[in-house]
Design an enzyme around this catalytic site. Structure first.
Site: not given
Lengths: 440, 249
Positions: B154, B158
């Site tokens: 994740y 990002k």
């Protein structure tokens, strides 16, 4: 997560979940014992369930508004404060409001809250058109006075124990301004206060702050506050230009727990003396903004901390009209004899109300709060006895300590409520620490 | 009611999420008309009425899937009016442990947090550049500031998104188009429900939303919500790798 009501007593370790939609909610209800919780403003253990406390604050959508009737349809988690900030600028105000605006729609229905206008308008349920309730079988039922009326009548004031209140439609009242014409009338004792209430039946709003530590001839001395929504004609030119604009109030926060000894008979007595004298010098009529009039305590965020770490317990009873004077006299004598000063004591006249399980009945209601300790708990047991002896009953949204036998003695409706919970299987799914304690 | 002919419009991509809803409300409170875009947009009807009732502004719903990159141009055309502000709140965390073992799952996380949001904001950037005005907001994450064992799949996506936004800002700085990077720390949302989050540094979605609206109004470049996260991440990014690799944070 450790949860409590606004009184911060008792505290219970609860599993929680915050559903966003009906499907999430239905899943939680199938999982076993649950209770719905709004903004946690009931004082005791009404919204606590260790197995699953459902936090309804993310189900907070306003769904429809009818300009003609003032009917608002909203999900249960909508805050009253948000309703006011959205609709007051358009000329609408809650028809009934409790003493804080930080409550949810679901909470107001579950407790069938009353305001300073109960004697003229009744409780919140008077303005409630329908409720959608998620029942123990997982079905959502719309109920009203005409449609599934049994469910409607038990849900109103039913403390969330008939099912989960999902959404509801209720009416707001049209107002011409955000101002209240407040009249302050001092009463030198209880009898005088009751006289003023009886003479003021025409006032839309009335409430009294009562000094519960005064004794003898001034037992029950009070400041009675009457109020009316100010019309355009009542406003000075400056306010008339923007009648819904009221000054933004500075918010104070109580930053930490006060030490337990901060509130005692002497500090409370001194406060009461100053407060009564200040009020007496300001008698007469003045314009007050809605926030100051209805929600004085909301200006002090986290005010529940002034009672210290152990929390506090509220006591609120209503005594039927014919016995009100004697009953209130006996309650106040017991309180001042015990020297257990309540910081915030409120006296209010209720009008008649027919209901299955709501708190109000025609008569007088007295609300007090005490720091939690053995002496005050003992005193409250005494107050319970006096209430029952005068035919009165108790407000469950405030309660954290009543005994099941006491409740049953005070209110013959309790056995019907239990019966209903059994026959509809609501008891198998919906329960709170309070309903366990009171065997509801 | 505000004059609709000059009313500004905000488009929120990922309008179903808690942060997306909160951002839509905050812009509406500021007088913006709101366009909510999400998958299965039709069942956002209740949010539509909620925003429009509370703030007295027009609200529209738009079908949008951030992974369906082929339909993005058509999506922008279907809006009718080119918005003044576009906010991408789209994101997917997944379970790190599962993502590590399953390339489909991790690809989905990477695409949802980087590829999709970057591509759609890139397309809006071109149109904004042509018009010579507008603000693009990407909600990235502090997780992108440094990869950590607990959420690097994740976090890496990002990080890519953050870098993309920074480049886009650089490209458009003199073209009248502003780009805001929002980096929330812990936020109490559906995505983080059940996690044990430290109270004082955990924000509510409403705080992220207010910070976002303020950043757009003031033309800020990067905002951390809560601000203490700027300090936390400054420290975390400066721990020497030799030490960092043995830490569990």
């Amino acid at each position: 997560m450790k949860l409590s009501g606004w009184g911060r007593y008792p505290t219970v370790e609860c599993k929680t979940s915050s559903p966003r939609n009906e499907a999430d909610l239905a899943g939680l209800v199938r999982s076993g014992q649950v209770i719905a919780r709004g903004n946690g403003r009931s004082y005791g253990d009404s919204s606590l369930n260790s197995h699953m406390t459902i936090d309804m604050r993310r189900m907070s959508r306003m769904l429809a508004f009818d300009e003609a009737s003032g009917q608002l349809t909203a999900e249960a988690g909508v805050l009253l404060a948000d309703i006011i900030s959205s609709f007051l600028p358009r000329g609408w105000f809650p028809a009934v409001t409790p003493g804080t605006k930080f409550v949810t729609v679901g909470g107001m229905i579950a407790a069938d809250v009353h305001g300073k206008n109960h004697h003229s308008d009744g409780a919140f349920s008077t303005f409630l058109d329908w409720v959608d309730v998620l029942c123990s079988d997982g079905e959502i039922r719309r109920c009203s006075r005409d449609e599934t009326p049994d469910l409607f009548e038990w849900t109103v004031g039913g403390m969330g124990l008939t099912g989960i209140i999902v959404r509801a439609a209720f009416r707001l009242r049209p107002v011409e301004s955000g101002w209240i014409r407040q009249t302050t009338i001092p009463a030198e004792n209880l009898a005088a206060a009751i006289d003023i209430f009886e003479r003021s039946a025409d006032s839309t709003y009335s409430v009294a702050w009562i000094d519960c530590l005064s004794t003898g001839a001034s037992l029950g001395r009070s400041l009675v506050y009457l109020g009316e929504h100010a019309a355009h004609a009542d406003l000075p030119r400056k306010q008339l230009q923007a009648p819904f604009q009221t000054p933004r109030k500075r918010k104070l926060t109580v930053p930490l727990d006060a030490p337990g000894f901060a509130l005692n008979r002497w500090t409370v007595k001194a406060f009461n003396e100053v407060y009564y004298r200040a009020g007496r010098s300001k008698t007469g009529t003045q314009l007050v903004d809605w926030d100051t009039y209805f929600y004085p305590l909301d200006a002090i965020l986290k005010w529940n901390r002034i009672y210290g770490r152990k929390g506090f317990a509220q006591f609120q009873c209503v005594i039927p009209l014919e016995q009100s004077k004697d009953g209130m006299q006996a309650l106040l004598e017991a309180i001042s004899a015990a020297g257990q000063g309540s910081f915030l004591s409120v006296l209010k006249r209720f009008g008649a109300q027919e209901s299955r399980f709501s708190f109000p009945m025609e008569g007088y209601t007295l609300a007090l709060d005490f720091p939690v300790n053995n002496r005050s708990l003992e005193l409250m047991n005494r107050l319970d006895e006096i209430t029952i002896a005068h035919g009165g009953r108790f407000y469950l949204a405030k309660d954290s300590r009543l005994k099941a036998e006491t409740l049953a003695k005070s209110d013959t409706r309790v056995s019907d409520f239990r019966e209903m919970r059994k026959s509809t299987s609501a008891a198998e799914t919906f329960s709170s620490a309070q309903s366990d304690r009171l065997v509801l | 009611m505000t004059d609709t002919s000059r009313q500004k419009t905000v488009l929120v991509l990922g309008g179903r999420s808690d942060i997306g809803r909160a951002i839509a409300h905050s812009f509406a409170a500021d007088g913006y008309a709101v366009a909510l875009a999400a998958r299965n947009a039709a069942n956002l009807e209740t949010d539509k009425s909620d925003i429009s009732l509370r703030h007295n502004v027009p609200v529209s719903l738009h079908e949008f899937d951030v992974l369906d990159t082929g339909k993005m141009e058509a999506f922008i055309d279907s809006l009718g009016v080119l918005p003044d502000v576009v906010v991408s709140v789209v994101g997917l965390m997944g379970e790190q442990a599962e993502n590590e073992k399953d390339t489909d799952l991790s690809a989905r996380v990477m695409r949802s947090n980087y590829e999709g949001p970057a591509l759609i904001l890139g397309l809006f950037a071109n149109r904004f550049e042509e018009r010579g005005s507008g603000t693009l907001v990407g909600v990235s994450s502090v997780a992108g500031d440094r990869g950590r064992a607990t959420n690097y799949i994740y976090g890496s996506a990002k990080a890519g998104f953050t870098a993309f936004l920074s480049g886009l800002r650089n490209r458009l700085a003199r073209k009248g188009v502003h780009v805001v990077t929002v980096k929330p720390g812990f936020v109490r949302t559906q995505m983080t429900e059940g996690m044990k989050l430290p109270g004082p540094i955990t924000a509510d979605p409403e705080e992220v939303a207010q910070a976002t609206v303020k950043a757009v109004r003031k033309g800020k470049n990067t905002v951390y919500t809560k601000p203490v996260w700027a300090l936390i991440m400054l420290i975390i990014t400066h721990i020497p790798e030799a030490i960092f690799k043995k830490m569990s944070i």
